[in-house]
Motif scaffolding. Structure first.
Motif, short mmCIF file in Angstrom:
data_model
loop_
_atom_site.label_atom_id
_atom_site.label_comp_id
_atom_site.label_asym_id
_atom_site.label_seq_id
_atom_site.Cartn_x
_atom_site.Cartn_y
_atom_site.Cartn_z
N THR A 280 47.84 22.11 47.61
CA THR A 280 48.14 20.79 48.14
C THR A 280 49.42 20.24 47.53
O THR A 280 49.97 20.79 46.57
N ALA A 281 49.88 19.13 48.07
CA ALA A 281 51.09 18.49 47.55
C ALA A 281 50.89 18.03 46.11
O ALA A 281 51.85 17.92 45.34
N ALA A 282 49.64 17.78 45.72
CA ALA A 282 49.34 17.33 44.36
C ALA A 282 49.03 18.48 43.41
O ALA A 282 48.71 18.26 42.25
N GLY A 283 49.11 19.73 43.92
CA GLY A 283 48.83 20.89 43.09
C GLY A 283 47.65 21.68 43.62
O GLY A 283 47.04 21.32 44.63
N PRO A 284 47.30 22.77 42.95
CA PRO A 284 46.21 23.61 43.44
C PRO A 284 44.84 22.92 43.28
O PRO A 284 44.56 22.32 42.25
N VAL A 285 44.03 23.01 44.33
CA VAL A 285 42.69 22.43 44.32
C VAL A 285 41.68 23.54 44.59
O VAL A 285 41.76 24.22 45.62
N ILE A 286 40.77 23.75 43.66
CA ILE A 286 39.72 24.76 43.84
C ILE A 286 38.78 24.29 44.95
O ILE A 286 38.21 23.21 44.89
N ILE A 287 38.62 25.12 45.97
CA ILE A 287 37.66 24.83 47.04
C ILE A 287 36.28 25.33 46.65
O ILE A 287 35.28 24.62 46.77
N GLU A 288 36.20 26.55 46.16
CA GLU A 288 34.94 27.08 45.65
C GLU A 288 35.22 28.33 44.83
O GLU A 288 36.27 28.96 44.96
N VAL A 289 34.26 28.68 44.00
CA VAL A 289 34.31 29.92 43.23
C VAL A 289 33.05 30.70 43.57
O VAL A 289 31.94 30.20 43.41
N ASN A 290 33.22 31.92 44.07
CA ASN A 290 32.10 32.77 44.45
C ASN A 290 31.86 33.82 43.37
O ASN A 290 32.80 34.43 42.88
N GLY A 291 30.60 34.06 43.04
CA GLY A 291 30.27 34.97 41.96
C GLY A 291 30.19 36.41 42.41
O GLY A 291 29.20 37.10 42.13
N ARG A 292 31.23 36.88 43.06
CA ARG A 292 31.23 38.24 43.63
C ARG A 292 32.66 38.60 44.00
O ARG A 292 33.57 37.77 43.97
N LEU A 293 32.86 39.86 44.36
CA LEU A 293 34.11 40.28 44.97
C LEU A 293 34.33 39.57 46.30
O LEU A 293 33.37 39.16 46.96
N GLY A 294 35.58 39.45 46.70
CA GLY A 294 35.89 38.87 48.00
C GLY A 294 35.36 39.73 49.13
O GLY A 294 35.20 40.95 49.00
N GLY A 295 35.08 39.09 50.25
CA GLY A 295 34.70 39.82 51.46
C GLY A 295 35.93 40.12 52.29
O GLY A 295 37.07 40.09 51.81
N ASP A 296 35.72 40.42 53.56
CA ASP A 296 36.82 40.63 54.51
C ASP A 296 37.77 41.75 54.10
O ASP A 296 38.96 41.72 54.45
N LEU A 297 37.29 42.70 53.30
CA LEU A 297 38.12 43.82 52.84
C LEU A 297 39.26 43.40 51.92
O LEU A 297 40.17 44.17 51.66
N ILE A 298 39.20 42.17 51.40
CA ILE A 298 40.27 41.71 50.51
C ILE A 298 40.40 42.61 49.28
O ILE A 298 41.52 42.97 48.89
N PRO A 299 39.30 43.02 48.62
CA PRO A 299 39.46 43.91 47.48
C PRO A 299 40.10 45.25 47.85
O PRO A 299 40.80 45.86 47.03
#
Length: 433
Positions: A280-299
């Motif tokens: 954001t314009a005010a800096g990074p904002v955490i939306i959520e933290v998931n306790g696992r590897l990313g989905g969507d083949l990101i890893p």
């Protein structure tokens, strides 16, 4: 457990071969070198898993009592040296088992902060991190009051689902009513403690990224960063991701400090997390933290771009070792998912076999599959293409042309009637059919 029981790593759910074999392969290699058995509890009859796992038990992993009883039975036959899981609906029982067996894990406060989005917001706000206004509401009247206090537009979401299921942007009171109903109904397919109502949040405007990182004894170690594309507004279906091994954000001190502070606030001790952040314009904002590897083949994109093997990192953090996250490669890799224009029944999907920079292309829906777009369904993907390049613009161009070469043959169907109970998408559960 007998005194001479063999040591074992316990894996909760393997996932699809196409989506998770690249994780399991190095994990199995590391386990065998360490003289540890690789033991799997899986929801369905195994096929490809036999090549990698030494012991496989089939049980209903989504019944947490059955899962716990099965794991305890295995713990009487093996000395459990580590527990791991990369499937969103199972991270909480996996962390509970790690704590019970006394092996490294997210920690119970850590996994609750990752799984419960309201708890996450509360703790990150208390830690002084920039956060949007938020409120957990049980009915539409409460939702209207919360949105008026926070200010439109607002995000309305279930408390504990993944893959952006039930997440909607509401610009005003009229849109809020539909968004609340969608989030509430979507929540009913999730874990029982988090069903019903919705989380109302202020909209953090800006590009969205995700960062997969390892945590070793509370130390946060970023691995790779993906720039996200979304579509189908007012919903937030994830249509693609781009990973650049040399992304300058990986050296951005404000972002890295924000991520480290968030993990400390949540109490995450050991594991791999997938953090979603708005710039954001005010800096990074955490939306959520998931306790696992990313989905969507990101890893997988991260592995191709950087050379970091997520399966090897999982082995390290699960057995209490600090992972080596040095890059062995320096590339750009992206994925693009194919969505239909409307609800449909798939006849056939054809993907390109050769294309500039094409790494992999595959159908994601077999003939007869019904694909439903939000809010009647989620993750309605018929295909994906993965491309690599030396720079971001070239990779994006290659993804555009490769995705355009995918051909979907399908028959249109009507959306389901309002109030139809949502079925958890197979792609989110990440299990072979």
């Amino acid at each position: 457990m007998t005194e001479n029981a063999p040591g074992a790593l316990l894996v909760i759910g393997s996932g699809l071969k196409l989506y998770r074999e690249y994780i399991v392969r190095p994990l199995a290699e590391r386990a065998r070198k360490a003289d540890l058995r690789l033991v799997l509890i899986n929801n369905i009859r195994p096929t490809w898993q036999h090549e990698y796992f030494d012991d496989i038990t089939v049980a209903n992993v989504f019944d947490h009592q059955v899962l716990a009883a099965t794991a305890r039975d295995l713990a009487r036959r093996y000395r459990v040296a580590g527990v791991m899981c990369w499937d969103e609906p199972l991270v909480m029982p996996a962390a509970e088992l790690a704590a019970e067996f006394g092996v490294p894990g997210l920690s119970l406060p850590g996994v609750r902060g990752c799984r419960d989005k309201h708890d996450c917001r509360t703790r990150l706000t208390a830690a002084g991190l920039p956060q949007p206004g938020f409120a957990l509401v049980l009915d539409l009247d409460q939702a209207h009051r919360a949105a008026a206090r926070i200010g439109y537009p607002v995000i309305v979401k279930p408390r504990a689902l993944g893959a952006s299921m039930g997440v909607t942007l509401a610009a005003d009171e009229r849109e809020l009513a539909a968004a609340f109903r969608i989030a509430h109904e979507a929540s009913l397919v999730g874990d029982e403690p988090y069903r019903g109502g919705a989380l109302i949040e202020g909209f953090a405007d800006g590009p969205e990224i995700s960062v997969d990182g390892a945590v070793h004894r509370g130390e946060y170690l970023p691995m790779f960063l993906a720039r996200k594309s979304t579509g189908l507004p007012p919903f937030f279906e994830e249509t693609g991701h781009l990973v650049d091994a040399a992304d300058p954000l990986l050296r951005d001190r404000e972002l890295l400090d924000t991520l480290a502070t968030a993990h400390r606030a949540l109490g995450v001790e050991n594991g791999i997390t997938h953090a979603e952040v708005r710039l954001t314009a005010a800096g990074p904002v955490i939306i959520e933290v998931n306790g696992r590897l990313g989905g969507d083949l990101i890893p997988y994109l991260g592995q191709l771009a950087t050379g970091i093997e997520p399966g090897s990192v999982l082995f390290d953090v699960a057995t209490g070792q600090r992972p080596d996250l040095a890059h062995a490669r320096d590339g750009v890799v992206g994925v693009r998912f194919g969505y239909p224009d409307h609800d449909c029944v798939v006849r056939a999907v054809t993907v390109p076999e050769q294309h500039p920079g094409l790494v992999l292309a595959a159908p994601m829906a077999v003939p007869g599959t019904v694909l439903r777009l939000p809010p009647g369904g989620y993750i309605a993907r018929h295909s994906f293409v993965i491309c690599a390049a030396a720079d971001l613009p070239t990779c994006e161009q290659r993804l555009d042309t490769a995705a355009a070469a995918v051909v979907l043959d399908a028959d249109r169907v009507d959306p389901p009637p309002l109030g139809t109970r949502l079925v958890m998408p197979a792609g989110l559960l990440d299990v072979d059919a």
